[in-house]
Structure formats: C-alpha cells, structure tokens
Design a protein around this motif. Structure first.
Motif, PDB file in Angstrom:
ATOM      1  N   ILE A 176      55.219  28.902  45.941  1.00 46.44           N
ATOM      2  CA  ILE A 176      55.115  28.585  44.367  1.00 46.44           C
ATOM      3  C   ILE A 176      53.729  28.937  43.877  1.00 46.44           C
ATOM      4  CG2 ILE A 176      55.373  26.782  42.801  1.00 46.44           C
ATOM      5  CD1 ILE A 176      57.585  25.868  44.457  1.00 46.44           C
ATOM      6  N   LEU A 177      52.791  28.584  44.337  1.00 49.23           N
ATOM      7  CA  LEU A 177      51.188  28.652  44.074  1.00 49.23           C
ATOM      8  C   LEU A 177      50.655  29.950  43.925  1.00 49.23           C
ATOM      9  CD1 LEU A 177      49.693  25.545  45.862  1.00 49.23           C
ATOM     10  CD2 LEU A 177      49.937  25.975  43.517  1.00 49.23           C
ATOM     11  N   ARG A 178      51.365  30.897  45.071  1.00 41.30           N
ATOM     12  CA  ARG A 178      51.106  32.154  44.863  1.00 41.30           C
ATOM     13  C   ARG A 178      51.575  32.722  43.676  1.00 41.30           C
ATOM     14  NH1 ARG A 178      53.109  31.904  50.347  1.00 41.30           N
ATOM     15  NH2 ARG A 178      51.126  31.640  51.762  1.00 41.30           N
ATOM     16  N   ILE A 179      52.792  32.417  43.242  1.00 45.89           N
ATOM     17  CA  ILE A 179      53.311  32.996  42.001  1.00 45.89           C
ATOM     18  C   ILE A 179      52.604  32.464  40.799  1.00 45.89           C
ATOM     19  CG2 ILE A 179      55.468  33.150  40.569  1.00 45.89           C
ATOM     20  CD1 ILE A 179      56.883  33.111  43.467  1.00 45.89           C
ATOM     21  N   VAL A 180      52.512  31.318  40.632  1.00 46.89           N
ATOM     22  CA  VAL A 180      51.981  30.663  39.379  1.00 46.89           C
ATOM     23  C   VAL A 180      50.541  30.718  39.133  1.00 46.89           C
ATOM     24  CG1 VAL A 180      53.809  28.789  39.178  1.00 46.89           C
ATOM     25  CG2 VAL A 180      51.673  28.200  40.098  1.00 46.89           C
ATOM     26  N   GLN A 181      49.758  31.024  40.286  1.00 48.22           N
ATOM     27  CA  GLN A 181      48.166  31.339  40.014  1.00 48.22           C
ATOM     28  C   GLN A 181      48.018  33.044  39.678  1.00 48.22           C
ATOM     29  OE1 GLN A 181      45.548  31.044  43.338  1.00 48.22           O
ATOM     30  NE2 GLN A 181      46.791  32.294  44.359  1.00 48.22           N
ATOM     31  N   ARG A 199      16.090  30.807  37.819  1.00 47.38           N
ATOM     32  CA  ARG A 199      16.244  32.408  37.965  1.00 47.38           C
ATOM     33  C   ARG A 199      17.484  32.916  37.491  1.00 47.38           C
ATOM     34  NH1 ARG A 199      15.828  36.332  42.960  1.00 47.38           N
ATOM     35  NH2 ARG A 199      17.833  35.432  43.617  1.00 47.38           N
ATOM     36  N   SER A 200      17.206  34.080  36.680  1.00 49.78           N
ATOM     37  CA  SER A 200      18.318  34.700  36.005  1.00 49.78           C
ATOM     38  C   SER A 200      18.855  35.832  36.517  1.00 49.78           C
ATOM     39  CB  SER A 200      18.297  34.836  34.551  1.00 49.78           C
ATOM     40  OG  SER A 200      18.057  33.619  33.749  1.00 49.78           O
ATOM     41  N   LEU A 201      19.921  36.199  36.972  1.00 45.34           N
ATOM     42  CA  LEU A 201      20.419  37.189  37.539  1.00 45.34           C
ATOM     43  C   LEU A 201      21.436  38.001  36.373  1.00 45.34           C
ATOM     44  CD1 LEU A 201      21.125  36.306  41.163  1.00 45.34           C
ATOM     45  CD2 LEU A 201      18.921  37.483  40.456  1.00 45.34           C
ATOM     46  N   LEU A 202      20.888  39.040  35.831  1.00 40.89           N
ATOM     47  CA  LEU A 202      22.030  39.548  34.785  1.00 40.89           C
ATOM     48  C   LEU A 202      23.017  40.374  35.352  1.00 40.89           C
ATOM     49  CD1 LEU A 202      19.588  39.656  31.584  1.00 40.89           C
ATOM     50  CD2 LEU A 202      21.025  38.007  32.392  1.00 40.89           C
ATOM     51  N   ALA A 203      24.150  40.542  35.052  1.00 39.63           N
ATOM     52  CA  ALA A 203      25.122  41.075  35.716  1.00 39.63           C
ATOM     53  C   ALA A 203      25.331  42.610  34.960  1.00 39.63           C
ATOM     54  CB  ALA A 203      26.374  40.510  35.519  1.00 39.63           C
ATOM     55  N   LEU A 204      25.279  43.788  35.806  1.00 42.00           N
ATOM     56  CA  LEU A 204      25.275  45.051  34.883  1.00 42.00           C
ATOM     57  C   LEU A 204      26.742  45.403  34.852  1.00 42.00           C
ATOM     58  CD1 LEU A 204      22.483  46.592  37.361  1.00 42.00           C
ATOM     59  CD2 LEU A 204      22.365  45.743  34.929  1.00 42.00           C
ATOM     60  N   ASP A 205      27.731  44.857  35.791  1.00 44.44           N
ATOM     61  CA  ASP A 205      29.166  45.262  35.891  1.00 44.44           C
ATOM     62  C   ASP A 205      30.030  44.260  36.221  1.00 44.44           C
ATOM     63  OD1 ASP A 205      31.359  46.757  35.464  1.00 44.44           O
ATOM     64  OD2 ASP A 205      30.989  48.011  37.459  1.00 44.44           O
ATOM     65  N   ARG A 206      31.048  43.840  35.649  1.00 41.95           N
ATOM     66  CA  ARG A 206      31.854  42.697  36.308  1.00 41.95           C
ATOM     67  C   ARG A 206      32.875  43.691  37.170  1.00 41.95           C
ATOM     68  NH1 ARG A 206      33.068  40.687  32.048  1.00 41.95           N
ATOM     69  NH2 ARG A 206      34.858  42.068  31.342  1.00 41.95           N
ATOM     70  N   VAL A 207      32.649  43.526  38.581  1.00 43.01           N
ATOM     71  CA  VAL A 207      33.309  44.436  39.571  1.00 43.01           C
ATOM     72  C   VAL A 207      34.574  43.652  39.756  1.00 43.01           C
ATOM     73  CG1 VAL A 207      33.607  45.265  41.881  1.00 43.01           C
ATOM     74  CG2 VAL A 207      31.238  45.356  40.421  1.00 43.01           C
ATOM     75  N   LYS A 208      34.642  42.364  39.903  1.00 40.32           N
ATOM     76  CA  LYS A 208      35.759  41.534  40.018  1.00 40.32           C
ATOM     77  C   LYS A 208      35.470  39.947  39.550  1.00 40.32           C
ATOM     78  CE  LYS A 208      38.975  39.574  43.497  1.00 40.32           C
ATOM     79  NZ  LYS A 208      39.329  39.670  44.827  1.00 40.32           N
ATOM     80  N   ALA A 209      36.535  39.744  38.933  1.00 41.16           N
ATOM     81  CA  ALA A 209      36.106  38.075  38.080  1.00 41.16           C
ATOM     82  C   ALA A 209      37.614  37.605  38.168  1.00 41.16           C
ATOM     83  CB  ALA A 209      35.832  38.336  36.927  1.00 41.16           C
ATOM     84  N   ASP A 210      37.889  36.798  39.201  1.00 35.43           N
ATOM     85  CA  ASP A 210      39.341  36.632  39.541  1.00 35.43           C
ATOM     86  C   ASP A 210      39.167  34.947  39.845  1.00 35.43           C
ATOM     87  OD1 ASP A 210      42.242  36.366  39.892  1.00 35.43           O
ATOM     88  OD2 ASP A 210      42.173  38.053  41.329  1.00 35.43           O
ATOM     89  N   MET A 211      40.239  34.406  39.430  1.00 37.11           N
ATOM     90  CA  MET A 211      40.365  32.939  39.868  1.00 37.11           C
ATOM     91  C   MET A 211      41.707  32.593  40.929  1.00 37.11           C
ATOM     92  SD  MET A 211      37.997  31.459  38.194  1.00 37.11           S
ATOM     93  CE  MET A 211      38.122  29.811  38.738  1.00 37.11           C
ATOM     94  N   GLU A 212      42.246  33.748  41.375  1.00 38.70           N
ATOM     95  CA  GLU A 212      43.217  33.514  42.159  1.00 38.70           C
ATOM     96  C   GLU A 212      42.789  33.409  43.825  1.00 38.70           C
ATOM     97  OE1 GLU A 212      47.093  36.144  43.955  1.00 38.70           O
ATOM     98  OE2 GLU A 212      46.098  36.710  41.858  1.00 38.70           O
ATOM     99  N   MET A 213      43.147  32.144  44.272  1.00 36.98           N
ATOM    100  CA  MET A 213      42.876  31.878  45.516  1.00 36.98           C
ATOM    101  C   MET A 213      43.891  32.322  46.723  1.00 36.98           C
ATOM    102  SD  MET A 213      40.352  29.485  45.415  1.00 36.98           S
ATOM    103  CE  MET A 213      39.759  28.443  43.939  1.00 36.98           C
ATOM    104  N   VAL A 214      43.552  32.765  47.823  1.00 32.14           N
ATOM    105  CA  VAL A 214      44.110  33.278  48.898  1.00 32.14           C
ATOM    106  C   VAL A 214      44.673  31.841  49.521  1.00 32.14           C
ATOM    107  CG1 VAL A 214      44.057  34.107  51.298  1.00 32.14           C
ATOM    108  CG2 VAL A 214      42.495  34.894  49.316  1.00 32.14           C
ATOM    109  N   ILE A 215      46.135  31.776  49.346  1.00 35.49           N
ATOM    110  CA  ILE A 215      46.863  30.867  49.842  1.00 35.49           C
ATOM    111  C   ILE A 215      47.447  31.053  51.192  1.00 35.49           C
ATOM    112  CG2 ILE A 215      48.650  29.264  49.487  1.00 35.49           C
ATOM    113  CD1 ILE A 215      48.304  29.446  46.517  1.00 35.49           C
ATOM    114  N   PRO A 216      46.882  30.367  52.309  1.00 31.60           N
ATOM    115  CA  PRO A 216      47.693  30.722  53.661  1.00 31.60           C
ATOM    116  C   PRO A 216      48.808  30.303  53.732  1.00 31.60           C
ATOM    117  CG  PRO A 216      45.803  28.761  53.615  1.00 31.60           C
ATOM    118  CD  PRO A 216      46.031  29.447  52.516  1.00 31.60           C
TER     119      PRO A 216
END
Length: 162
Positions: A19-24, A145-162
């Motif tokens: 269920i968590l894999r689907i809803v996330q 110290r600031s690190l400015l992102a040049l490109d958002r390669v991946k921005a995801d909130m999905e967790m790997v659920i074993p």
C-alpha cells in the motif's frame, strides 16, 4: 511534528508495504484500485491507511510542486556550522529553521557540519535576505556555506520500501 525516535510506530506487513509503495507514488490512487493491486478489500485498505496515518508512518498527504513553475529559480544546499552543539543552541536552530518557509528540508547532521538545509528562493536578492536572517545575523551560527544547484537532476520524496 512529534519526535519520531520516541514514536511507538507499528510493524508493517507485506500488505502495508505494498500500500505504501502505491500511495507514495500517487496518494490520489483510488482505494478500490489499491485494494485490487494488493489483493485486499477496499475497507481493509482504508483501515490500514488510517492506522498508518495514526501511527505516524504516513506523515502527510501533499502535492509536490515544481519550483520552476512557481518561479523559485534558486535552489541552495546550505551547510550550517553552529557556535557550539549544546542542546539549547541546537534546539533554537531547529526551531528557527523549521519555522522558515524558505527552508524546504533541514537535517541535523554529523561530520563537522551542524545542519544541512535545502532552501528555495525566487532570486539572489531574496536568497541573500534569507541568509542574513537565518545565518549572518544569528549569533548561534559560526559560519555557513551555500552550494547553488545548477540543475535539479532528481528531486523525489519516494522511499524504497523493502
């Protein structure tokens, strides 16, 4: 938000994990579709989701917004070094960073840095104002110290659920 380290939580079985894999991936998936996918009744899926919300496993149901679509052109990853690591100093910093709307993510970390933050701003002038307010004018902050992102390669909130 409650301290998750002290939350009782609950044991997740294979149905909960499915269920968590689907809803996330999409929390708008109809419960009847989830039920079909995991081979449970719709009522059972509804009860399990409610129980996972109550237990704090599912923290919130949110929409992930594209920063570019709302003119947040600057993404900065910021390392913050506190003047000391006393509980009162750390707690003040946590409260300040948690309350700042520009701070999307904040982590209290090890390894010589006190905090790592992800901050979104519409432009450099706004970002400078945020850094002044949160860091430069903050007596608890030794340096940042600031690190400015040049490109958002991946921005995801999905967790790997074993």
């Amino acid at each position: 938000m409650a301290d998750r380290a002290s939350s009782p939580g609950r044991n997740l079985d294979s149905f909960d994990r499915a269920i968590l894999r689907i809803v996330q991936r999409d929390n708008k998936t109809p419960q009847r579709s989830i039920a079909e996918a995991v081979n449970l009744s719709t009522a059972a899926v509804q009860r399990r989701i409610a129980a996972m919300e109550k237990a704090g496993i599912i923290l919130r149901n949110v929409a992930i917004v594209d920063p570019d679509a709302i003119s947040l052109a600057i993404t900065a990853i910021v390392e913050v070094h506190l003047v000391d690591e006393r509980s009162a100093t750390v707690d003040r910093a946590k409260a300040l960073f948690r309350a700042a709307p520009e701070v999307q993510q904040c982590y209290y970390v090890t390894g010589g840095t006190s905090f790592v933050l992800v901050i979104h701003s519409p432009d450099m002038r706004s970002y400078e104002a945020v850094t002044r307010r949160l860091f430069a004018e903050n007596e608890s902050v030794a340096s940042f110290r600031s690190l400015l992102a040049l490109d958002r390669v991946k921005a995801d909130m999905e967790m790997v659920i074993p």
